[in-house]
Scaffold this active site. Structure first.
Site, PDB file in Angstrom:
ATOM      1  N   TYR A 175      81.259  52.496 -26.318  1.00  0.00           N
ATOM      2  CA  TYR A 175      80.504  53.770 -26.113  1.00  0.00           C
ATOM      3  C   TYR A 175      79.291  53.486 -27.059  1.00  0.00           C
ATOM      4  O   TYR A 175      79.601  53.650 -28.327  1.00  0.00           O
ATOM      5  CB  TYR A 175      81.260  54.858 -26.274  1.00  0.00           C
ATOM      6  CG  TYR A 175      81.560  55.022 -24.764  1.00  0.00           C
ATOM      7  CD1 TYR A 175      80.616  55.543 -23.729  1.00  0.00           C
ATOM      8  CD2 TYR A 175      82.907  55.304 -24.392  1.00  0.00           C
ATOM      9  CE1 TYR A 175      80.780  55.601 -22.379  1.00  0.00           C
ATOM     10  CE2 TYR A 175      83.355  55.940 -23.102  1.00  0.00           C
ATOM     11  CZ  TYR A 175      82.435  56.085 -22.224  1.00  0.00           C
ATOM     12  OH  TYR A 175      82.887  56.518 -20.744  1.00  0.00           O
ATOM     13  N   GLU A 212      76.477  56.040 -26.700  1.00  0.00           N
ATOM     14  CA  GLU A 212      75.447  56.732 -26.184  1.00  0.00           C
ATOM     15  C   GLU A 212      74.398  57.034 -27.442  1.00  0.00           C
ATOM     16  O   GLU A 212      74.543  57.236 -28.700  1.00  0.00           O
ATOM     17  CB  GLU A 212      76.047  58.201 -25.979  1.00  0.00           C
ATOM     18  CG  GLU A 212      76.575  58.492 -24.477  1.00  0.00           C
ATOM     19  CD  GLU A 212      77.996  58.246 -24.588  1.00  0.00           C
ATOM     20  OE1 GLU A 212      78.555  57.541 -25.373  1.00  0.00           O
ATOM     21  OE2 GLU A 212      78.547  59.277 -23.568  1.00  0.00           O
ATOM     22  N   ASP A 262      56.644  49.942  -9.459  1.00  0.00           N
ATOM     23  CA  ASP A 262      57.907  49.621  -9.523  1.00  0.00           C
ATOM     24  C   ASP A 262      57.899  48.138  -9.066  1.00  0.00           C
ATOM     25  O   ASP A 262      57.705  47.510  -8.092  1.00  0.00           O
ATOM     26  CB  ASP A 262      58.688  50.214  -8.139  1.00  0.00           C
ATOM     27  CG  ASP A 262      60.136  49.624  -8.227  1.00  0.00           C
ATOM     28  OD1 ASP A 262      60.562  48.592  -8.731  1.00  0.00           O
ATOM     29  OD2 ASP A 262      61.029  50.312  -7.462  1.00  0.00           O
ATOM     30  N   THR A 303      63.816  46.030 -12.035  1.00  0.00           N
ATOM     31  CA  THR A 303      65.205  45.509 -12.318  1.00  0.00           C
ATOM     32  C   THR A 303      65.178  44.315 -13.002  1.00  0.00           C
ATOM     33  O   THR A 303      64.170  43.858 -13.237  1.00  0.00           O
ATOM     34  CB  THR A 303      65.843  45.067 -10.859  1.00  0.00           C
ATOM     35  OG1 THR A 303      65.012  44.165 -10.179  1.00  0.00           O
ATOM     36  CG2 THR A 303      66.342  46.254 -10.141  1.00  0.00           C
ATOM     37  N   LYS A 348      66.892  39.660  -9.489  1.00  0.00           N
ATOM     38  CA  LYS A 348      65.602  39.113  -8.752  1.00  0.00           C
ATOM     39  C   LYS A 348      64.833  38.093  -9.418  1.00  0.00           C
ATOM     40  O   LYS A 348      65.287  37.084  -9.866  1.00  0.00           O
ATOM     41  CB  LYS A 348      64.939  40.311  -8.251  1.00  0.00           C
ATOM     42  CG  LYS A 348      65.488  41.691  -7.704  1.00  0.00           C
ATOM     43  CD  LYS A 348      64.744  42.603  -6.745  1.00  0.00           C
ATOM     44  CE  LYS A 348      65.522  43.505  -6.315  1.00  0.00           C
ATOM     45  NZ  LYS A 348      65.453  44.858  -7.127  1.00  0.00           N
ATOM     46  N   ARG A 350      72.309  42.174 -13.508  1.00  0.00           N
ATOM     47  CA  ARG A 350      71.895  43.263 -12.633  1.00  0.00           C
ATOM     48  C   ARG A 350      71.604  44.337 -13.709  1.00  0.00           C
ATOM     49  O   ARG A 350      72.408  44.467 -14.782  1.00  0.00           O
ATOM     50  CB  ARG A 350      73.000  43.580 -11.573  1.00  0.00           C
ATOM     51  CG  ARG A 350      73.514  42.500 -10.638  1.00  0.00           C
ATOM     52  CD  ARG A 350      74.341  43.095  -9.770  1.00  0.00           C
ATOM     53  NE  ARG A 350      73.551  43.530  -8.794  1.00  0.00           N
ATOM     54  CZ  ARG A 350      72.779  43.008  -7.666  1.00  0.00           C
ATOM     55  NH1 ARG A 350      72.861  41.688  -7.635  1.00  0.00           N
ATOM     56  NH2 ARG A 350      72.033  43.604  -6.991  1.00  0.00           N
TER      57      ARG A 350
HETATM   58  N1  DSN Z   1      68.137  45.787  -2.403  1.00  0.00           N
HETATM   59  C1  DSN Z   1      67.087  45.266  -2.972  1.00  0.00           C
HETATM   60  C2  DSN Z   1      66.279  44.586  -2.180  1.00  0.00           C
HETATM   61  O1  DSN Z   1      66.896  43.449  -1.693  1.00  0.00           O
HETATM   62  O2  DSN Z   1      64.963  44.393  -2.031  1.00  0.00           O
HETATM   63  C3  DSN Z   1      65.980  46.317  -3.579  1.00  0.00           C
HETATM   64  O3  DSN Z   1      66.580  47.222  -4.479  1.00  0.00           O
END
Ligand code: DSN
Length: 429
Positions: free
Chosen positions: A61, A63, A212, A238, A241, A247
């Protein structure tokens, strides 16, 4: 021990302790190895990232923030988090980074909590037009507790900028509604985002500008898409991707006052203990993305996206915005095969080992569970080493499946070719 050995050792221990879960992890590994991963938001992260995420850092932890924790024993975690922060700042060219958000949704939640009051108006595009659940959907807190006003894309198929953001309409809408915050950055938008134009629109109505960049973060980091900095006040993303990390989420800004609000909004505002193993994975990912090879990767993702778009259009498939500038392509089935739904098309492709997702397209009359579109992406295939030649082969396979009417023999034949293609391009771990 090499990072590969660390990762393998972890899975092998699992075999003895929990054979049931071990079975499903190894089965999933085989699925990933033997299919073409074309979900635009997914990727294959490295063995080094997985070693960090699967490490003993999951035990603690922490925090608070580096140097200001609520628990003892955090000294090494301070080092890890500070490295992650510094690398994120260097990678995206900004002054402040918070690496603690558990996901992109958490990053957006923290940004809203930091910058808006309940009932405040903000603008974005609608989920069904390529936006995101956290950009004001009715079923998400962002749409229930705030007042989203959605700006349009160009719907006229004959127009020069068909399928692009209608910047003039954004400007008019913002002048009328005076939003406190303007969101740009999307989940199914194949075109370059004009952050400079958004800055002018935000300045004209006195709004905060939030980008975003979850989908395009890797392209931004690798110089294959313009950066949201210095134009945007806050940037959320994120780390999986196109960025190809674990993640997780990330919030960045150049504004010290905003940075302080974001830190408070992440912890204690919307989260408790940070996931330090994930933060270590983010640090490794940012380190990888700072290398020159990552620039080549980002350029290749886009080149492959454009090869995919050109190939599909040559075969007669209509695309949203008639092409792509980035990693994703959205087939608009209504303009090619009006009887075929996104649900059926994505299922047929899945049967053949080509993994995509059904997706709504502009003005879609079908429900999100059915849809009239299929979204495809090139980040994961590019990680495996695909270039234009393999993308052309992939287009042939997609076209055969989508024109087969869901025929099982075609799916089986294509599946065999997919496995063969995959065997030539091993996973990066
Ligand atoms: N779920 C994601 C996507 O597939 O674009 C976005 O958060």
């Amino acid at each position: 021990m090499s990072t590969e050995a660390v990762a393998d050792a972890g899975v092998n221990v699992l075999q003895g302790v929990d054979p049931e879960i071990y079975k499903w992890i190894t089965t999933e590994q085989q699925r990933q190895e033997n299919t073409l991963e074309m979900i635009a938001s997914e990727n294959h992260t490295s063995a080094a990232v997985m070693a960090a995420v699967g490490s003993c850092l999951t035990n603690k932890y922490c925090e608070g923030y580096p140097g200001k924790r609520y628990y003892s024993g955090c000294a090494y975690y301070d080092e890890v988090e500070t490295i992650a922060i510094e690398r994120a700042k260097q990678l995206f060219g900004c002054a402040f980074a918070n690496v603690q958000p558990h996901s992109g949704a958490n990053a957006n939640l923290a940004a809203f909590y930091a910058l808006l009051e309940p009932g405040d108006t903000f603008t974005s595009i609608e989920l069904s037009e390529g936006g995101h659940l956290t950009h004001g959907s009715r079923v998400n807190l962002s749409g229930k507790w705030f007042n989203p006003v959605h700006y349009p894309l160009v719907h006229d198929v004959e127009a020069d900028h068909f399928g692009h953001i209608d910047y003039d309409a954004v400007e008019a809408l913002c002048a009328e509604h005076k939003p406190k915050l303007i969101m740009c950055g999307y989940s199914a938008y194949p075109r370059i985002i004009d952050f400079e134009r958004f800055r002018k629109i935000a300045d004209a109505c006195g709004a905060i500008l939030l980008a975003d960049i979850a989908h395009i973060a890797g392209l931004v980091a690798g110089g294959a898409h313009p950066s949201p900095f210095p134009h945007c006040d806050v940037v959320t993303t994120t780390t999986h991707k196109t960025l190809r990390g674990p993640r997780g989420g990330l919030v960045m800004t150049n504004d010290e006052a905003i940075a302080k609000k974001i830190d408070k909004a992440v912890f204690p505002g919307t989260q408790g203990g940070p996931l330090m193993h994930a933060i270590a994975g983010k640090a490794v990912c940012f380190g990888e993305a700072l290398k020159d090879e990552f620039k080549d990767y980002a350029q290749q993702v886009v080149a492959n996206g454009q090869a995919l778009a050109a190939g599909l259009m040559d075969k007669g498939w209509a695309l949203s915005s008639n092409g792509t500038d980035n990693h994703l392509v959205l087939i608009d089935l209504r303009r090619t095969d009006p009887e075929l739904t996104g649900r059926d098309g994505a299922q047929w492709l899945d049967n053949a080992g080509i993994i995509t997702n059904k997706n709504t397209v502009m003005g879609d009359e079908r429900s999100p569970m059915v849809t009239s579109g299929i979204r495809l992406g090139t980040p994961a295939l590019t990680t495996r080493g695909f270039k234009a030649e393999q993308i052309e082969q992939t287009v042939e396979l997609i076209d055969r499946v989508l024109r087969s009417g869901g025929d099982e023999a075609t799916a089986n034949a294509v599946r065999g070719e997919v496995v063969d293609l995959c065997s030539q391009f091993p996973m990066p771990y």
